[in-house]
Design a protein around this motif. Structure first.
Motif: not given
Ligand code: GDP
Length: 698
Positions: A359, A363, A499, A502-503, A603, A607, A611
Motif C-alpha cells: 500500500k 500510495d 480512504s 488516508n488521503s 485523491e 486511494d 487499497s
C-alpha cells in the motif's frame, strides 16, 4: 608380524599430521648422492619404476612413501591421499604426477619442506614407511646462496633426527671415504646406531672388493651394510637378454634386475660369504629394523601423547566446557537456527506486513499520478499559459454539478486506468521478493553465519533461487487477479471513509515534505536572495514576458543556476498552496464525504482503488509466493549446505570463524590423540601377550 608394522605405520601417519617433535614414530629416510643408485634402490624395493628421471631431475620435495603389503591384490595400486587420487595402476602416470609436483616448486626456492605423500599397495612390497629426501647432497656441492643451503640443511636434519632410520646409499665403484650419504649420516647419527649402509652397483667391482666394502671396519654401522645390484646391465643373462636395457621398463625391468642380481650373487656365493646381499634381504632387514625401532618408540610415544592429551583435554574443558563440536555440527546448528528464525518470520512477516508494504508503494504511485495529472498547474510560466485553456484545479473544488463535466470525468478515468495498468503484478512481486530477501539478510545477520561470507552468500542464493522460481508466474497471477479493477471499481462507504482518512494523512505528509524542501532551498540560497529572484520572476510573469532569455545580461545579474532555483522555489510555493487547498477541501468539504463525488475528490478515489488492488494482490502473493517460500526455503538451504558442500568446504566454512576454528581444532586434536592412544595400546597389548607367550613356552 607384518600386521603389527602396518598398524604402527598407521599410527605413525596419524601422528605425522601433528606438528609435535616428541610424537613421532620412526620412518626410514633414504639419502644418497646423485647417481649413487638411490632411485634404483627405492624402485627395486617397490618393484615399480615410479620416480621421475632425467639428468636434471633433482627431488625438490620430500616424498613420504607408505608401502602396504596386499598379498591377495591382483595389481599394484598407488594413491596420493592429499590430492584425493586413488587407485592409480598406471605407474607412468604416477611418475608424471610426481614430476609435476616436483616442478611446481619454483627453481629459485630449490626445495619445499611440504612432503608429497604417496601410498603404494602391492603383493610384492613389505609394510614400510620410507622418505626420499631431497637435495641433501646439493648442499655440499652446488654454489647456492647460504640462506638456501641453511634451508635445505634444516629440512634434511629434521628428517635425519632420531628415531628415524637412515638408509645411506653409496656406490661400490666410488670410495666409501667419498660417500656424501655416509658423511651426512655420521653427522646425524655419530655412533652409527640408526644407519643402514646400502652399497649399490656391486656388479661393477670384483666380488672380493665388494665384500671388503661390506665388511669394512673403517665406517662401522651397528646395523651393517647390504650389497645390492639394483639395475641389470644393458644385456644380461637375467631373462631379458633379448632386449636392450633401454627397451625394457616397468615390471620387465624389475624381473630383469631380480634375475640378474640373483644369478650374480649365486655365481659369487663364496666370495660374498659372511655379508648381507640382495634386495630381498635388504627388504627383510628394513622390515625388521623398522618394526623393532617402531616397537621401541611406542611406549615413549604413548607417554608423550598421554601428557599432551591431558593438557588438551584440560584446555578443552576450560575454554569450551567440554562441548563437542565438529564442522558439520556447527553448520547444522547454524542452519537450524536460520530455519527457526525463518519460521518466526513467517508469523511476523505475513499478510498484514505485506499489505502495508504494497500500500505504501502504491500510495507513492498515486501521489505521483496526482502530481502529474492534477497538481501540475499553475506552476511555471510556460504551463501557466495552458492553464488559461484547461480548467484549473481550483475550479474543481468550486464546481457544483460535476456530473456534466466531461473533462474531469475523463481525467479521473484515465488516471485510474494508469494506476491499475501500471504493472501491479510485477511491482508487487518484486516488492515482496526484495523485502523477503532483505528480511533473510537480517536474519542471517542475527546468527553466527554473519561471520561467514561464503555462507551468507549461499543463504541469499538459496532465497533467490526459491523466489526466482516463482517470480514470473506470481507476477502473472497477480496481474490476472486485479484485472477486473481495470474495468470497473465498486467502492463501499466504509472503504471511502478509510480512504478519505488516508488521503488526508498523505496530503498532510506531502505538505510537510514540500515545506521541508522549500526551507532547505531558502537556507541554501539565503532568504533575501531567494526573495529577490522570486520577485523578479513573478514580475516577469505578470508582464507575461515568457520568452525572456535568462542567460542574457538583462536577467538582472542573476546566474542561470540562481534563476533555476528561483523557478524551483516558485514551483514549490505553488505546489504548497495547491496542496493546502486540496488538504482542506478533502478534509473539510462535505462533498468529499460521499463516494458519489469521486470526480471532485480524485485523491480519495485513487486511494480506494490502490487499497483494493493491494488487498487482492496480497491475497495471491500470500498463497503463490509467501507460502511457497516458507515451505521451500528450508529445503533449499539443506540442498545448498548439506547436499552440495564437500567435507572440506564445510570444514573451511566453520574455520572461517577464529573461535570456532580453535574449538574444532582442539576437538580434532583430542580425538586424534585418543584414537592414536587406543591404537598404540592395542599394539602394546599384542606385544605383551607375545612376550608372555614366549616366556611360558620357554
Ligand atoms: P640416483 O641418481 O642416485 O637416483 O641413481 P639412479 O638410480 O638413477 O642410478 C644411477 C645410474 O646407475 C643409472 O644409470 C643406473 O642404471 C645405474 N645403476 C643403479 N644401480 C646399479 C647397479 O646396481 N648396477 C649397475 N651396474 N648400475 C646401476
Amino acid at each position: 608380524m607384518l600386521n603389527l608394522t602396518r598398524q604402527m605405520i598407521e599410527i605413525r601417519n596419524l601422528l605425522a599430521s601433528i606438528d609435535h617433535d616428541g610424537l613421532r614414530l620412526p620412518s626410514i629416510v633414504v639419502i644418497g648422492s646423485q647417481s649413487s643408485g638411490k632411485s634404483s634402490v627405492l624402485e627395486a624395493i617397490v618393484g615399480q619404476e615410479f620416480l621421475p628421471k632425467g639428468s636434471n631431475m633433482v627431488t625438490r620435495r620430500p616424498i613420504e612413501l607408505t608401502l602396504i603389503n596386499t598379498p591377495e591384490a591382483a595389481a599394484d595400486v598407488a594413491e596420493f591421499p592429499a590430492l584425493k587420487m586413488h587407485n592409480l595402476t598406471d605407474f607412468e602416470q604416477v611418475q608424471k604426477i610426481l614430476l609435476d609436483l616436483n616442478l611446481a616448486v619454483p627453481e629459485k626456492d630449490c626445495i619445499s619442506s611440504d612432503p608429497i605423500q604417496i601410498t603404494i599397495r602391492s603383493p610384492r612390497v613389505p609394510d614400510l614407511s620410507l622418505v626420499d629426501l631431497p637435495g641433501y647432497i646439493q648442499v655440499e656441492a652446488a654454489d647456492q646462496p647460504l640462506e638456501l643451503k641453511q634451508k635445505i640443511r634444516k629440512l634434511c636434519d629434521r628428517y635425519l633426527e632420531a628415531p628415524n632410520i637412515i638408509l645411506a646409499i653409496s656406490a661400490a665403484d666410488v670410495d666409501l671415504a667419498n660417500s656424501s650419504a655416509l658423511r651426512a649420516s655420521r653427522t646425524a647419527d655419530p655412533r652409527g646406531e640408526r644407519t643402514i649402509g646400502v652399497v649399490t652397483k656391486i656388479d661393477l667391482v670384483d666380488p672380493e672388493r665388494a665384500t671388503k666394502i661390506l665388511t669394512n671396519k673403517k665406517y662401522p654401522l651397528r646395523m651393517g651394510y647390504v650389497g645390492v645390484i639394483t639395475k641389470a646391465p644393458p644385456t644380461s643373462k637375467g631373462g631379458s637378454g633379448l632386449f636392450s636395457r633401454k627397451a625394457i621398463s616397468g615390471y620387465q625391468a624389475y624381473v630383469a634386475q631380480q634375475n640378474f642380481e640373483h644369478s650374480y650373487l649365486k655365481e659369487n656365493k663364496e666370495d660374498f660369504y659372511g655379508t648381507t646381499t640382495g634386495t630381498r634381504n635388504l627388504k627383510k632387514k628394513l622390515m625388521k629394523v623398522l618394526e623393532k625401532s617402531m616397537a621401541a618408540s611406542l611406549a615413549p610415544t604413548h607417554l608423550a601423547i598421554q601428557q599432551d592429551l591431558e593438557e588438551t583435554s584440560y584446555q578443552f574443558k576450560v575454554e569450551f566446557n567440554d562441548r563437542p563440536l565438529t564442522p558439520e555440527m556447527y553448520l547444522a546448528n547454524n542452519i537450524d537456527m536460520l530455519k527457526l528464525a525463518t519460521k518466526d518470520l513467517s508469523h511476523e512477516f505475513s499478510r498484514r506486513e505485506l499489505k502495508s508494504l504494497l500500500k505504501n508503494e502504491l500510495d507513492q504511485k498515486v501521489l505521483d499520478l496526482l502530481a502529474e495529472r492534477y497538481w501540475n498547474k499553475p506552476f511555471n510560466l510556460k504551463q501557466n499559459q495552458n492553464a488559461l485553456v484547461e480548467p484549473n484545479l481550483k475550479e474543481l473544488s468550486q464546481i457544483t454539478n460535476i456530473d456534466d463535466d466531461i473533462y474531469w470525468h475523463k481525467k479521473l478515468d484515465l488516471t485510474t486506468s494508469s494506476l491499475t495498468k501500471m504493472g501491479v503484478g510485477r511491482i508487487s512481486t518484486s516488492l515482496v521478493t526484495n523485502a523477503l530477501l532483505k528480511e533473510i539478510e537480517n536474519l542471517v545477520d542475527n546468527t553466527q553465519l554473519k561471520n561467514h561470507p561464503m555462507a551468507k552468500n549461499a543463504v541469499s542464493e538459496a532465497a533467490k533461487t526459491v523466489l526466482g522460481a516463482k517470480y514470473y508466474s506470481t507476477a502473472d497471477q497477480v496481474e490476472n487477479c486485479i484485472k477486473p479493477y481495470k474495468y470497473e471499481i465498486e467502492i463501499e462507504d466504509r472503504e471511502w471513509q478509510a480512504s478519505k482518512e488516508n488521503s488526508v494523512r498523505l496530503l498532510k505528509e506531502e505538505i510537510r515534505q514540500c515545506d521541508e524542501v522549500y526551507n532547505n532551498l531558502k537556507k541554501q540560497i539565503g532568504g533575501r536572495k531567494l526573495q529577490q529572484v522570486v520577485s523578479y520572476l513573478e514580475r516577469l510573469k505578470q508582464q507575461q514576458t515568457t520568452d525572456v532569455d535568462f542567460n542574457s545580461p538583462e536577467a538582472l545579474g542573476f546566474s542561470p543556476s540562481l534563476i533555476q532555483r528561483g523557478q524551483d522555489a516558485i514551483f514549490l510555493k505553488d505546489r504548497l498552496s495547491l496542496l493546502k487547498m486540496r488538504y482542506s477541501f478533502v478534509k473539510n468539504s462535505k462533498k468529499c464525504k460521499k463516494k458519489e463525488n469521486k470526480y471532485q475528490c480524485p485523491e480519495i478515489f485513487l486511494d480506494a482503488v490502490a487499497s483494493k488492488v493491494t488487498s487482492t494482490s496480497i491475497l495471491f502473493l500470500n498463497v503463490e509466493l509467501l507460502s511457497d517460500f516458507y515451505y521451500n526455503f528450508p529445503r533449499e538451504l539443506d540442498m545448498k549446505f548439506f547436499n552440495n558442500l564437500s567435507k572440506e568446504e564445510i570444514e573451511k566454512f566453520a574455520k572461517e570463524d577464529p573461535r570456532i576454528k580453535k574449538h574444532i581444532e582442539l576437538q580434532e586434536r583430542k580425538d586424534l590423540y585418543e584414537n592414536a592412544l587406543s591404537k598404540i595400546e592395542s599394539v602394546l597389548a599384542i606385544q605383551r601377550t607375545k612376550t608372555t607367550g614366549i616366556v611360558k613356552n620357554e
